[in-house]
Design a protein around this motif. Structure first.
Motif, PDB file in Angstrom:
ATOM      1  N   UNK A  65       0.731  -1.049  -0.210  1.00 42.32           N
ATOM      2  CA  UNK A  65       0.112  -0.075   0.081  1.00 42.32           C
ATOM      3  C   UNK A  65       0.885   1.194   0.018  1.00 42.32           C
ATOM      4  N   UNK A  66       0.220   2.460  -0.250  1.00 44.42           N
ATOM      5  CA  UNK A  66       1.086   3.600  -0.134  1.00 44.42           C
ATOM      6  C   UNK A  66       0.041   4.760   0.060  1.00 44.42           C
ATOM      7  N   UNK A  67       0.528   5.734   0.587  1.00 45.19           N
ATOM      8  CA  UNK A  67      -0.266   7.089   0.878  1.00 45.19           C
ATOM      9  C   UNK A  67       0.556   8.388   0.465  1.00 45.19           C
ATOM     10  N   UNK A  68      -0.377   8.947  -0.179  1.00 49.61           N
ATOM     11  CA  UNK A  68       0.060  10.293  -0.954  1.00 49.61           C
ATOM     12  C   UNK A  68       0.300  11.371   0.254  1.00 49.61           C
ATOM     13  N   UNK A  73       9.187  15.617   3.872  1.00 46.43           N
ATOM     14  CA  UNK A  73       9.363  15.622   5.529  1.00 46.43           C
ATOM     15  C   UNK A  73       8.185  14.835   6.070  1.00 46.43           C
ATOM     16  N   UNK A  74       7.083  15.252   5.612  1.00 44.74           N
ATOM     17  CA  UNK A  74       5.743  14.802   6.143  1.00 44.74           C
ATOM     18  C   UNK A  74       5.612  13.381   5.956  1.00 44.74           C
ATOM     19  N   UNK A  75       6.194  12.999   4.929  1.00 46.99           N
ATOM     20  CA  UNK A  75       6.161  11.304   4.486  1.00 46.99           C
ATOM     21  C   UNK A  75       7.016  10.693   5.410  1.00 46.99           C
ATOM     22  N   UNK A  76       8.371  11.197   5.604  1.00 50.31           N
ATOM     23  CA  UNK A  76       9.207  10.496   6.658  1.00 50.31           C
ATOM     24  C   UNK A  76       8.943  10.620   8.025  1.00 50.31           C
ATOM     25  N   UNK A  77       8.041  11.498   8.252  1.00 49.44           N
ATOM     26  CA  UNK A  77       7.711  11.623   9.760  1.00 49.44           C
ATOM     27  C   UNK A  77       6.566  10.918  10.215  1.00 49.44           C
ATOM     28  N   UNK A  78       5.563  10.619   9.218  1.00 46.24           N
ATOM     29  CA  UNK A  78       4.515   9.493   9.206  1.00 46.24           C
ATOM     30  C   UNK A  78       5.209   8.237   9.175  1.00 46.24           C
ATOM     31  N   UNK A 221       4.484   7.791   0.981  1.00 51.39           N
ATOM     32  CA  UNK A 221       4.797   6.640   1.870  1.00 51.39           C
ATOM     33  C   UNK A 221       4.504   5.125   1.619  1.00 51.39           C
ATOM     34  N   UNK A 222       5.286   4.420   1.315  1.00 49.99           N
ATOM     35  CA  UNK A 222       4.725   2.902   0.892  1.00 49.99           C
ATOM     36  C   UNK A 222       5.190   1.941   1.900  1.00 49.99           C
ATOM     37  N   UNK A 223       4.454   1.087   2.119  1.00 55.64           N
ATOM     38  CA  UNK A 223       4.757   0.039   3.096  1.00 55.64           C
ATOM     39  C   UNK A 223       3.607  -0.960   3.241  1.00 55.64           C
ATOM     40  N   UNK A 224       3.549  -1.738   4.369  1.00 59.75           N
ATOM     41  CA  UNK A 224       2.349  -2.918   4.371  1.00 59.75           C
ATOM     42  C   UNK A 224       1.206  -1.901   4.504  1.00 59.75           C
ATOM     43  N   UNK A 225       0.120  -2.790   4.530  1.00 62.32           N
ATOM     44  CA  UNK A 225      -1.300  -2.177   4.515  1.00 62.32           C
ATOM     45  C   UNK A 225      -1.344  -1.819   6.098  1.00 62.32           C
ATOM     46  N   UNK A 226      -1.051  -2.660   6.790  1.00 63.45           N
ATOM     47  CA  UNK A 226      -0.960  -2.330   8.305  1.00 63.45           C
ATOM     48  C   UNK A 226      -0.379  -0.858   8.758  1.00 63.45           C
ATOM     49  N   UNK A 231      -0.296   5.180   9.460  1.00 62.88           N
ATOM     50  CA  UNK A 231       0.066   6.295   8.739  1.00 62.88           C
ATOM     51  C   UNK A 231      -0.930   7.319   8.472  1.00 62.88           C
ATOM     52  N   UNK A 232      -2.123   6.725   7.909  1.00 60.94           N
ATOM     53  CA  UNK A 232      -3.181   7.356   7.335  1.00 60.94           C
ATOM     54  C   UNK A 232      -3.730   8.379   8.728  1.00 60.94           C
ATOM     55  N   UNK A 233      -3.812   7.755   9.986  1.00 62.47           N
ATOM     56  CA  UNK A 233      -4.338   8.379  11.040  1.00 62.47           C
ATOM     57  C   UNK A 233      -3.306   9.628  11.426  1.00 62.47           C
ATOM     58  N   UNK A 234      -1.991   9.165  11.328  1.00 65.95           N
ATOM     59  CA  UNK A 234      -0.937  10.219  11.841  1.00 65.95           C
ATOM     60  C   UNK A 234      -0.882  11.307  10.771  1.00 65.95           C
ATOM     61  N   UNK A 235      -1.171  11.232   9.512  1.00 61.52           N
ATOM     62  CA  UNK A 235      -1.243  12.255   8.472  1.00 61.52           C
ATOM     63  C   UNK A 235      -2.135  13.039   8.811  1.00 61.52           C
ATOM     64  N   UNK A 236      -3.364  12.714   9.330  1.00 65.59           N
ATOM     65  CA  UNK A 236      -4.521  13.597   9.516  1.00 65.59           C
ATOM     66  C   UNK A 236      -4.157  14.346  10.891  1.00 65.59           C
ATOM     67  N   UNK A 237      -3.330  13.804  11.877  1.00 67.18           N
ATOM     68  CA  UNK A 237      -2.874  14.648  13.181  1.00 67.18           C
ATOM     69  C   UNK A 237      -2.139  15.584  12.837  1.00 67.18           C
ATOM     70  N   UNK A 238      -1.200  15.391  11.554  1.00 64.00           N
ATOM     71  CA  UNK A 238      -0.135  16.438  11.226  1.00 64.00           C
ATOM     72  C   UNK A 238      -0.637  17.304  10.323  1.00 64.00           C
ATOM     73  N   UNK A 239      -1.943  17.432   9.989  1.00 62.88           N
ATOM     74  CA  UNK A 239      -2.584  18.163   9.073  1.00 62.88           C
ATOM     75  C   UNK A 239      -2.156  17.744   7.589  1.00 62.88           C
ATOM     76  N   UNK A 240      -2.102  16.631   7.312  1.00 62.21           N
ATOM     77  CA  UNK A 240      -1.642  16.396   5.874  1.00 62.21           C
ATOM     78  C   UNK A 240      -3.144  15.661   5.146  1.00 62.21           C
TER      79      UNK A 240
END
Length: 348
Positions: A65-68, A73-78, A221-226, A231-240
């Motif tokens: 899976x992947x997340x835009x 910097x945001x991708x690394x942080x998440x 950001x790419x990785x496992x579905x889990x 990361x989807x939740x964290x992206x929301x937290x940091x305003x992404x």
């Protein structure tokens, strides 16, 4: 003196801008792709262009899976926050982007302790140093959870055998692995290996569309579905969380289709620039593998050279020595103008 007349590129710039490959302007074809993009609310999962891009990139890198993201910097942080919790630790190079140049985000926002280790000249971290830095399971210590590496490193491709060995060591000790692959496609073109091969040993990878690939905005950001679910939740937290972001995803998709193979042109121009500058008195050049040229000037004249070049319409940076970066808005004539302008400085 060079008679180069800047401004012939598609961006219409009045300078030869070698500060970074982030300065590129969208090509006319990319603008058409943006204009034609089908969009929806990406936060609700309704943007078809974003969804298609995420599936494409995950497949390219051999992940689930992947997340835009809006930035590298945001991708690394998440990524870091998806692997590590409060009080956890990640091992990272002393000069790595995630540690040195991203505002301390992992520590400030994630309460993750970085354990910086010395980088070797090729960007690697000695395996002995990695092994020695992994803490025992003891309440006195932060819990070592992650090893973070970077490819490319100062424009050079991290050695494949080293990547395999470092990730094997990390995994054998129960650590996850993350790759800051901001210029991973440059590494692939330079090494003749696929991005799938380069990403194979990592549990998560961050890539950037707005550097060598020439898109205006965007990372992934790419990785496992889990992991991507976290990361989807964290992206929301940091305003992404972005809405009709398919406009930007279309630019990134266009770049993946049309701007990867041409990275070889940027690498060739960087070699020509390095060759021209190395011929000048008092100049030491690190031979480039990709699109970044590092230069040292004797007698502390580096800042004066930068000012001289700027006055002649050539921009570079001097934060860590002089750095020149080629990209799709720079052509051969611009490189020759940069070399001639530098030569004029030493003649004077």
């Amino acid at each position: 003196m060079s008679d180069y007349a800047p401004g012939s590129g598609h961006g219409g710039d009045a300078v030869v801008d070698l500060r970074s490959d982030t300065v590129t302007k969208p090509t006319p074809a990319m603008l058409e792709a943006i204009k034609a993009a089908k969009v929806g609310d990406a936060v609700c999962g309704d943007d078809p262009t974003v969804n298609a891009l995420q599936e494409r990139v995950a497949a390219l890198l051999g992940k689930e899976a992947a997340l835009f993201m809006s930035s590298g910097t945001q991708s690394n942080l998440c990524g870091l926050m998806s692997h590590c919790g409060r009080g956890d630790e990640y091992l990272v190079g002393q000069l790595a982007h995630t540690y040195r140049y991203e505002g301390g985000g992992a520590a400030v926002l994630g309460s993750i302790q970085p354990q910086p280790l010395p980088n070797q000249p090729d960007g690697s971290i000695r395996l002995e140093d990695i092994a020695a830095a992994i803490k025992p399971d003891d309440p006195h210590f932060a819990r070592t959870r992650l090893l973070a590496l970077e490819n490319t490193w100062s424009g050079n491709v991290l050695p494949a055998s080293y990547v395999a060995a470092a990730c094997e060591l990390a995994h054998s000790r129960g650590l996850y692995t993350h790759l800051d692959g901001a210029r991973l496609f440059n590494a692939a073109v330079a090494s003749g290996r696929t991005v799938t091969e380069l990403a194979r040993h990592f549990d998560s990878v961050s890539i950037c569309f707005s550097k060598g690939l020439g898109a205006p905005v965007g990372s992934m950001l790419v990785g496992s579905r889990e992991l991507i679910h976290r990361a989807h939740r964290i992206r929301k937290m940091v305003g992404g969380g972005l809405r009709q972001v398919g406009l930007l995803a279309a630019a990134a998709d266009h770049a993946l289709t049309h701007h990867v193979a041409r990275l070889a042109d940027d690498h060739a121009l960087a070699r020509r620039l390095a060759e021209g500058l190395a011929a000048l008195p008092g100049v030491t050049v690190t031979p480039p593998q990709t699109n970044i040229v590092f230069v040292q000037v004797s007698d502390g004249r580096g800042p004066a050279l930068l000012e001289h070049l700027k006055a002649r319409g050539v921009l570079a940076t001097g934060l860590i020595g002089l750095r020149f970066v080629t990209h799709l808005d720079v052509d051969a004539a611009g490189i020759e103008h940069a070399i001639a302008s530098a030569a004029d400085f030493f003649k004077s």
